[in-house]
Design a protein around this motif. Structure first.
Motif, PDB file in Angstrom:
ATOM      1  N   GLY A   1       0.713  -1.161  -0.054  1.00 33.61           N
ATOM      2  CA  GLY A   1       0.177  -0.076  -0.124  1.00 33.61           C
ATOM      3  C   GLY A   1       0.650   1.188   0.007  1.00 33.61           C
ATOM      4  N   LEU A   2       0.202   2.485  -0.692  1.00 30.72           N
ATOM      5  CA  LEU A   2       0.928   3.469  -0.475  1.00 30.72           C
ATOM      6  C   LEU A   2       0.797   4.005   0.805  1.00 30.72           C
ATOM      7  CD1 LEU A   2       0.223   3.334  -3.462  1.00 30.72           C
ATOM      8  CD2 LEU A   2      -0.104   5.922  -3.532  1.00 30.72           C
ATOM      9  N   VAL A   3       1.780   4.846   1.326  1.00 31.34           N
ATOM     10  CA  VAL A   3       1.620   5.761   2.614  1.00 31.34           C
ATOM     11  C   VAL A   3       1.352   7.033   2.756  1.00 31.34           C
ATOM     12  CG1 VAL A   3       3.255   5.653   4.731  1.00 31.34           C
ATOM     13  CG2 VAL A   3       3.702   3.938   3.302  1.00 31.34           C
ATOM     14  N   TYR A   4       0.559   6.994   3.633  1.00 27.99           N
ATOM     15  CA  TYR A   4       0.289   8.457   3.901  1.00 27.99           C
ATOM     16  C   TYR A   4       0.315   9.072   5.294  1.00 27.99           C
ATOM     17  CZ  TYR A   4      -2.683  12.785   3.763  1.00 27.99           C
ATOM     18  OH  TYR A   4      -3.166  13.975   3.881  1.00 27.99           O
ATOM     19  N   GLN A   5       0.934  10.172   5.749  1.00 25.13           N
ATOM     20  CA  GLN A   5       1.266  10.461   6.964  1.00 25.13           C
ATOM     21  C   GLN A   5       0.135  11.337   7.589  1.00 25.13           C
ATOM     22  OE1 GLN A   5       4.990  12.410   7.505  1.00 25.13           O
ATOM     23  NE2 GLN A   5       4.581  12.878   9.649  1.00 25.13           N
ATOM     24  N   THR A   6      -0.635  10.965   8.436  1.00 21.18           N
ATOM     25  CA  THR A   6      -1.910  11.719   9.063  1.00 21.18           C
ATOM     26  C   THR A   6      -1.669  12.756   9.955  1.00 21.18           C
ATOM     27  OG1 THR A   6      -2.407   9.998  10.539  1.00 21.18           O
ATOM     28  CG2 THR A   6      -3.144   9.662   8.382  1.00 21.18           C
ATOM     29  N   ASN A   7      -0.577  12.703  10.542  1.00 19.39           N
ATOM     30  CA  ASN A   7      -0.148  13.718  11.562  1.00 19.39           C
ATOM     31  C   ASN A   7       1.261  13.661  12.065  1.00 19.39           C
ATOM     32  OD1 ASN A   7       0.230  11.879  14.131  1.00 19.39           O
ATOM     33  ND2 ASN A   7      -1.982  12.361  14.368  1.00 19.39           N
ATOM     34  N   ASP A   8       1.937  14.396  12.889  1.00 17.82           N
ATOM     35  CA  ASP A   8       3.093  14.373  13.095  1.00 17.82           C
ATOM     36  C   ASP A   8       3.629  12.892  13.284  1.00 17.82           C
ATOM     37  OD1 ASP A   8       1.963  14.801  15.509  1.00 17.82           O
ATOM     38  OD2 ASP A   8       3.481  15.557  16.538  1.00 17.82           O
TER      39      ASP A   8
ATOM     40  N   ALA B   1      -2.173  12.380  -7.939  1.00 25.53           N
ATOM     41  CA  ALA B   1      -1.086  13.437  -7.857  1.00 25.53           C
ATOM     42  C   ALA B   1      -0.154  13.101  -6.890  1.00 25.53           C
ATOM     43  CB  ALA B   1      -2.022  14.675  -7.282  1.00 25.53           C
ATOM     44  N   LEU B   2      -0.248  12.290  -5.832  1.00 20.33           N
ATOM     45  CA  LEU B   2       0.694  11.830  -4.898  1.00 20.33           C
ATOM     46  C   LEU B   2       1.810  11.049  -5.516  1.00 20.33           C
ATOM     47  CD1 LEU B   2       2.073  11.460  -2.152  1.00 20.33           C
ATOM     48  CD2 LEU B   2       0.307   9.553  -1.920  1.00 20.33           C
TER      49      LEU B   2
ATOM     50  N   TYR C   1       1.248   7.402  10.846  1.00 18.25           N
ATOM     51  CA  TYR C   1       1.111   6.789   9.183  1.00 18.25           C
ATOM     52  C   TYR C   1       0.135   5.996   9.052  1.00 18.25           C
ATOM     53  CZ  TYR C   1       5.729   9.081   9.178  1.00 18.25           C
ATOM     54  OH  TYR C   1       6.642  10.134   9.443  1.00 18.25           O
ATOM     55  N   THR C   2      -0.367   5.989   7.762  1.00 15.68           N
ATOM     56  CA  THR C   2      -1.587   5.000   7.267  1.00 15.68           C
ATOM     57  C   THR C   2      -1.128   4.357   5.966  1.00 15.68           C
ATOM     58  OG1 THR C   2      -3.230   6.249   8.237  1.00 15.68           O
ATOM     59  CG2 THR C   2      -3.746   4.765   6.526  1.00 15.68           C
ATOM     60  N   LEU C   3      -0.925   2.977   6.094  1.00 13.53           N
ATOM     61  CA  LEU C   3      -0.789   2.195   5.008  1.00 13.53           C
ATOM     62  C   LEU C   3      -2.084   2.112   4.276  1.00 13.53           C
ATOM     63  CD1 LEU C   3       1.320   0.562   3.324  1.00 13.53           C
ATOM     64  CD2 LEU C   3       0.906  -1.477   4.998  1.00 13.53           C
TER      65      LEU C   3
ATOM     66  N   THR D   1      14.057   6.121   3.180  1.00 16.53           N
ATOM     67  CA  THR D   1      13.452   6.278   4.576  1.00 16.53           C
ATOM     68  C   THR D   1      12.089   7.064   4.458  1.00 16.53           C
ATOM     69  OG1 THR D   1      14.631   7.943   5.164  1.00 16.53           O
ATOM     70  CG2 THR D   1      15.789   5.827   5.493  1.00 16.53           C
ATOM     71  N   GLY D   2      11.930   7.692   3.477  1.00 14.10           N
ATOM     72  CA  GLY D   2      10.622   8.414   3.372  1.00 14.10           C
ATOM     73  C   GLY D   2      10.271   8.442   1.693  1.00 14.10           C
ATOM     74  N   PHE D   3       8.993   7.961   1.602  1.00 15.19           N
ATOM     75  CA  PHE D   3       8.487   8.151   0.216  1.00 15.19           C
ATOM     76  C   PHE D   3       7.020   7.876   0.332  1.00 15.19           C
ATOM     77  CE2 PHE D   3       7.863   6.825  -4.118  1.00 15.19           C
ATOM     78  CZ  PHE D   3       8.690   7.582  -4.901  1.00 15.19           C
ATOM     79  N   HIS D   4       6.450   9.320   1.035  1.00 16.62           N
ATOM     80  CA  HIS D   4       5.075   9.230   1.102  1.00 16.62           C
ATOM     81  C   HIS D   4       4.443  10.717   1.191  1.00 16.62           C
ATOM     82  CE1 HIS D   4       7.251  10.134   4.926  1.00 16.62           C
ATOM     83  NE2 HIS D   4       6.405  10.884   5.086  1.00 16.62           N
ATOM     84  N   GLY D   5       3.153  10.789   1.301  1.00 17.65           N
ATOM     85  CA  GLY D   5       2.552  12.040   1.340  1.00 17.65           C
ATOM     86  C   GLY D   5       2.051  12.344   2.494  1.00 17.65           C
TER      87      GLY D   5
END
Length: 189
Positions: free
Chosen positions: A65-72, A168-169, A75-77, A126-130
């Protein structure tokens, strides 16, 4: 009252079943006006050999799954927005493509050569996310072994995602990866 229960149950099941649609993403390889292709030198002595040995990703990025950071700190997969093939493979192939374009006169390969003067590149992402604030993160480090010596560099790109949505992400992630590949090429020339 009892006659509404089947209607409510049917609506509930319909809503649940429509959320199971999966969407698959592949990083696009972006074109650039920086160079129009790889020019091969006829003298083998002038060609540098670069083996892109590995592109590895952090464990939280290694899922489908794509990864999305929801707050500081969270993270959500994603469960329904998935990579079409493993992310590390996509990043590896795109990096090789970009380096072949950006290092004319060099032989860039995904396999080791028999050359004694071969350079070896390894990248750790180490980081590849929105992110929740509209920023896309591309970060990590790379190391190049050349003539028995190692060069190591960190990278951290934060790009603004100009549109909403996973399409877009993924496009913004691809832009960041292309930019980082260009930076790597510029530093290892």
């Amino acid at each position: 009252m009892m006659k509404w229960i089947p209607v409510v149950l049917a609506l509930f099941l319909t809503a649940c079943s429509s959320s199971d649609q999966k969407t698959y993403y592949q990083l696009p390889v972006l074109s650039s006006t920086a160079s129009t292709g790889s020019v091969m030198s006829t003298g083998a002595a002038t060609q540098r050999h670069l083996w892109v040995e590995r592109v590895s990703v952090a464990d939280y990025l290694a899922g489908s799954g794509l990864v999305y950071q929801t707050n500081d700190v969270q993270y959500t997969l994603t469960q329904n927005n998935l990579w079409a093939s493993p992310l590390d493979q996509q990043l590896h192939q795109a990096l090789v493509t970009y380096l072949r374009r950006d290092l004319p006169g060099s032989v860039v390969s995904t396999q080791a050569s028999s050359s004694d003067d071969q350079d070896v590149l390894n990248v750790n992402v180490t980081g590849f996310h929105g992110r929740y604030d509209g920023i896309v993160v591309v970060s990590g480090s790379w190391s190049l072994t050349r003539n028995g010596q190692m060069i190591q560099r960190d990278f951290a790109l934060n790009l603004k995602q100009n549109e909403d949505g996973y399409d877009a992400l993924v496009r913004t992630l691809a832009t960041g990866w292309q930019q980082e590949a260009g930076q790597i090429a510029a530093q290892i020339r």
